[in-house]
Scaffold this motif. Structure first.
Motif, short mmCIF file in Angstrom:
data_model
loop_
_atom_site.label_atom_id
_atom_site.label_comp_id
_atom_site.label_asym_id
_atom_site.label_seq_id
_atom_site.Cartn_x
_atom_site.Cartn_y
_atom_site.Cartn_z
N GLU A 244 -7.05 19.22 5.52
CA GLU A 244 -5.81 17.68 5.88
C GLU A 244 -5.66 16.99 4.54
OE1 GLU A 244 -4.13 16.46 8.31
OE2 GLU A 244 -5.13 17.09 9.29
N LEU A 245 -6.56 17.49 3.38
CA LEU A 245 -6.49 17.25 2.18
C LEU A 245 -4.84 17.36 1.60
CD1 LEU A 245 -9.32 18.28 0.52
CD2 LEU A 245 -8.78 16.07 0.25
N TYR A 246 -4.15 18.14 2.62
CA TYR A 246 -2.30 17.70 2.48
C TYR A 246 -1.86 16.93 2.73
CZ TYR A 246 -2.81 23.12 2.71
OH TYR A 246 -3.06 24.63 1.90
N HIS A 247 -2.64 16.32 3.53
CA HIS A 247 -1.83 14.53 4.05
C HIS A 247 -2.97 13.77 3.02
CE1 HIS A 247 -1.32 17.09 8.15
NE2 HIS A 247 -0.11 16.97 7.26
N ALA A 248 -3.45 14.28 2.24
CA ALA A 248 -5.01 12.66 1.61
C ALA A 248 -3.79 11.75 1.06
CB ALA A 248 -5.13 13.12 1.82
N LEU A 249 -2.84 12.16 0.06
CA LEU A 249 -1.76 11.74 -0.84
C LEU A 249 -1.46 10.43 -0.53
CD1 LEU A 249 -1.64 13.91 -3.83
CD2 LEU A 249 -2.97 12.29 -3.92
N PRO A 250 -0.57 10.65 0.77
CA PRO A 250 0.51 9.93 1.40
C PRO A 250 -0.30 9.04 1.85
CG PRO A 250 0.98 11.96 2.03
CD PRO A 250 0.19 12.87 1.44
N PHE A 251 -1.54 8.96 2.43
CA PHE A 251 -2.33 8.19 3.19
C PHE A 251 -2.91 6.78 1.77
CE2 PHE A 251 -2.68 10.72 7.13
CZ PHE A 251 -2.83 9.54 7.25
N PHE A 252 -3.17 7.70 0.69
CA PHE A 252 -3.47 6.15 -0.63
C PHE A 252 -2.57 5.81 -0.86
CE2 PHE A 252 -4.02 6.62 -4.60
CZ PHE A 252 -5.31 5.57 -4.70
N PHE A 253 -1.55 6.45 -1.09
CA PHE A 253 -0.52 5.57 -1.73
C PHE A 253 0.56 4.96 -0.83
CE2 PHE A 253 -0.51 9.16 -5.13
CZ PHE A 253 -0.13 8.77 -5.83
N TYR A 254 0.93 5.40 0.49
CA TYR A 254 1.27 3.96 1.74
C TYR A 254 -0.15 2.88 1.54
CZ TYR A 254 2.80 2.00 5.73
OH TYR A 254 3.58 1.70 6.76
N ILE A 255 -1.16 2.71 1.35
CA ILE A 255 -1.85 2.12 1.46
C ILE A 255 -1.82 1.22 0.28
CG2 ILE A 255 -4.33 1.67 2.36
CD1 ILE A 255 -4.86 3.92 4.20
N LEU A 256 -2.04 1.68 -0.68
CA LEU A 256 -2.04 1.07 -1.65
C LEU A 256 -0.31 0.68 -1.82
CD1 LEU A 256 -3.38 0.40 -4.12
CD2 LEU A 256 -2.65 2.62 -5.04
N GLY A 257 1.12 1.05 -1.54
CA GLY A 257 1.82 0.84 -1.56
C GLY A 257 2.17 -0.64 -1.00
N ARG A 258 1.45 -0.61 0.27
CA ARG A 258 1.48 -2.23 1.15
C ARG A 258 1.17 -3.28 0.95
NH1 ARG A 258 2.88 -1.38 6.07
NH2 ARG A 258 2.62 -3.71 6.55
N HIS A 259 -0.53 -2.68 0.15
CA HIS A 259 -1.65 -3.99 -0.49
C HIS A 259 -1.60 -4.11 -1.51
CE1 HIS A 259 -2.67 -2.20 3.64
NE2 HIS A 259 -2.87 -3.72 3.47
N THR A 260 0.00 -3.84 -2.47
CA THR A 260 0.18 -4.29 -3.76
C THR A 260 0.77 -6.17 -3.58
OG1 THR A 260 -0.08 -2.48 -4.63
CG2 THR A 260 1.08 -4.20 -6.09
N PRO A 261 0.36 -6.42 -4.42
CA PRO A 261 0.75 -8.19 -4.43
C PRO A 261 1.98 -8.14 -4.31
CG PRO A 261 -1.37 -7.81 -5.20
CD PRO A 261 -0.76 -6.51 -5.53
N GLY A 262 3.03 -9.24 -4.46
CA GLY A 262 3.78 -9.22 -4.08
C GLY A 262 4.55 -10.46 -3.39
N LYS A 263 5.82 -10.37 -3.01
CA LYS A 263 6.98 -11.26 -2.66
C LYS A 263 5.69 -11.74 -1.65
CE LYS A 263 11.38 -11.66 -5.33
NZ LYS A 263 12.34 -11.36 -5.03
N THR A 264 6.02 -11.34 -0.48
CA THR A 264 4.54 -11.46 0.45
C THR A 264 3.48 -11.31 1.04
OG1 THR A 264 5.78 -9.43 1.55
CG2 THR A 264 7.14 -11.32 1.38
N ARG A 265 2.71 -11.08 -0.32
CA ARG A 265 1.72 -10.33 -0.49
C ARG A 265 0.86 -11.07 -1.30
NH1 ARG A 265 4.35 -5.41 -0.70
NH2 ARG A 265 4.54 -4.62 1.57
N SER A 266 -0.60 -11.94 -0.94
CA SER A 266 -1.36 -12.23 -1.77
C SER A 266 -2.54 -11.63 -2.07
CB SER A 266 -1.32 -13.75 -0.88
OG SER A 266 -2.36 -13.41 -0.06
N TRP A 267 -2.64 -12.25 -3.30
CA TRP A 267 -4.75 -11.09 -4.24
C TRP A 267 -5.17 -11.52 -3.51
CZ3 TRP A 267 -4.15 -7.80 -7.95
CH2 TRP A 267 -2.84 -7.85 -8.79
N PRO A 268 -5.78 -12.18 -2.18
CA PRO A 268 -6.54 -12.54 -1.91
C PRO A 268 -6.68 -11.43 -0.55
CG PRO A 268 -6.32 -14.39 -2.43
CD PRO A 268 -5.45 -13.59 -3.03
N ARG A 269 -5.43 -11.48 -0.33
CA ARG A 269 -5.20 -10.59 1.40
C ARG A 269 -5.77 -9.42 1.30
NH1 ARG A 269 -0.50 -11.29 5.80
NH2 ARG A 269 -0.62 -9.75 7.19
#
Length: 535
Positions: free
Chosen positions: A214-239
């Protein structure tokens, strides 16, 4: 109410198909001294039941690691222990230490087959159904549209996924429990797609701790979660930080609970870990449809490089192959890109990583099944070839008739269930949208110089693309027949399995390019267009 009845009928049919396969032979049936994967699973029940946990992954008098030593993570071992207790209650001879090696009886075969079916029913089937019915991409017309037996398009997608023959033949014919790890994986994708990042992470850790592939799928999980929680216009640092901390703690705690018994000593922990990554086996064993096996035909890799050198080459190549998809996912973390990245990552690992088995193509096939409704024809094409790529294994296990029957059945069923298969796809639909929004279709055609033939996709679908599809499947079918009825030259006894591997590898490289192109260019263009429209 009608939708629930349809799902019940679909699930019942999927179970019936699995039951039909269970009557065929299994891996290593009647073939001493090692037998096959069936004996491996039985032996693990014997070992985990009769030996203390400290000896599960360590060579000893009672646990000869050369005879199907346990080489999967602890969750597989715990599952084997549970089944060992049940087997011991039914008949102690099933799992008697040392004396049960190569045990085969009708009663034991029924028991073992039933354990796979129950695991499939409890984990994989519900996960697929849950993923499909909770997709946010279903349009109102697709939910209302009547299809085969008045099934909605969504229920047809469920049926298409549940009757995929590759997984059915490997688990219920050859004999394995891939349905457990893949079921946890699909459930994790479903949870992540609904923004349940903590639950999704826990489910993925369960999948990873059942089978390390299942390591075959690990990188997309990591990058998707990280990408969704990188602070931006609609995402705050604390959240963002709070969510990432919660996900990290959930992952660490789940790993900790599963591995806790192995933390008692350093030697015990490292002996278990080293069993999971057997680099001593070499870059590949049997004929497998990846790049290294294909290259080895003309350039003998194992004679030129050491295992350590090959491992480094595989690491560098795999990293280079998977990075574009993962970086794109981080920069544009949409749900569609997430599923495509799972396909691309798994394909990169299958094609370029170290010590790949032919069954590992299932790790690509399952995310392809999840993407099927978005781009039916390429996904269908891939699924047929993935099933074909495992043909030498099926022949070895006496599953040739089951392979041929399920191949033809799946091909005809999908063509029947998806009557617009050749006139429905991501590229075609996106181009139609682009044309409808643009008044100057000719000008747009002249401006786009990258893969310009895709702009006339609907035109070529009826000719070039359609011909290529049928030629590809016809050659696969022809080779499926030849490999069984024609005797290979004495000088090249593995000629036909090698042809199957090379033919499949060529297709997988083509699919790798295609799915990466869709994620990196087509999907990102759609995402940018939707953002512009929303503003």
């Amino acid at each position: 109410m009608q939708g629930k009845l349809q799902l019940a009928l679909i699930t019942s049919f999927a179970v019936l198909l699995r039951c039909c396969i269970t009557y065929h032979s299994h891996s290593g049936e009647g073939k001493p001294p090692m037998y096959g994967d069936y004996e491996a699973q039985r032996h693990w029940q014997e070992v985990t039941l009769n030996l203390p946990l400290d000896e599960w992954y360590i060579n000893s008098t009672d646990n000869d690691l050369q005879y199907w030593g346990l080489d999967y993570p602890p969750l597989t071992a715990y599952h084997s222990l549970l089944l060992g207790h049940i087997a011991n209650r039914i008949d102690p001879s099933f799992v008697k230490l040392r004396e049960s090696r190569g045990f085969e009886s009708a009663a034991h075969k029924h028991f073992m087959r039933l354990t796979v079916l129950v695991a499939d029913l409890l984990i994989y089937l519900p996960a697929i159904v849950y993923f499909m019915i909770n997709l946010r991409s279903w349009s109102r017309s697709q939910l209302d549209e009547s299809n085969l037996f008045r099934f909605t398009r969504r229920n047809v997608a469920v049926l298409t996924a549940l009757i995929y023959p590759g997984l059915i033949l490997i688990d219920h014919g050859h004999f394995q429990y891939n349905c457990v790890s893949l079921g946890f994986f699909v459930a994790a994708v479903a949870a992540i797609a609904q923004d349940s990042f903590v639950i999704g992470s826990i489910l993925f850790v369960l999948a990873l701790n059942y089978k390390q592939m299942e390591l075959y799928h690990a990188l997309p999980f990591f990058f998707y979660i990280l990408g969704r929680h990188t602070p931006g216009k609609t995402r705050s640092w604390p959240r963002c930080i709070r969510t990432l901390i919660c996900v990290s703690l959930a992952v660490l705690l789940t790993f900790g609970v599963i591995w806790m018994p192995f933390f008692r000593s350093r030697d015990l922990f490292f002996s278990a870990v080293l069993r999971l990554f057997p680099f001593s086996r070499g870059v590949f064993e049997d004929k497998v449809a990846n790049v290294w096996c294909a290259v080895n035909v003309v350039y003998k890799l194992r004679q030129i490089f050491t295992n350590a050198q090959l491992a480094k080459i595989c690491l560098i190549t795999t990293t280079c192959a998977v990075l574009p998809s993962c970086v794109s996912l981080y920069l544009s973390p949409t749900r569609s890109a997430f599923v495509l990245s799972l396909i691309n990552s798994a394909l990169a690992f299958f094609l370029f990583s170290f010590q790949v088995h032919e069954k590992s193509i299932l790790l690509v096939a399952v995310p392809v099944l999840l993407h099927f409704h978005n781009d039916p024809l390429p996904c269908f094409w891939f699924l047929i070839i993935s099933h074909f790529s495992m043909l030498p294994l099926f022949i070895k296990d006496g599953l040739y008739l089951a392979y041929l029957g399920t191949m033809i059945f799946y091909f005809c069923s999908v063509l029947w269930m998806w009557p617009d298969l050749f006139f429905n796809g991501r590229t075609n639909s996106s181009l139609n949208k682009a044309k409808s929004k643009s008044k100057g279709g000719v000008k747009q055609h002249k401006k786009s110089k990258l893969f310009p033939d895709l702009l006339n996709y609907s035109k070529y679908k009826k000719s070039f693309f359609l011909v290529e599809f049928y030629e590809s499947i016809s050659c696969a079918l022809l080779l499926s027949i030849v490999i069984q009825i024609v005797k290979p030259p004495e000088r090249y006894p593995d000629l036909f399995p090698l042809l199957v591997s090379i033919y499949s590898c060529g297709h997988f490289l083509g699919f790798f390019i295609y799915f990466n192109y869709v994620q990196l260019f087509v999907l990102r263009k759609e995402t940018v267009a939707s953002k512009v429209k929303s503003h």
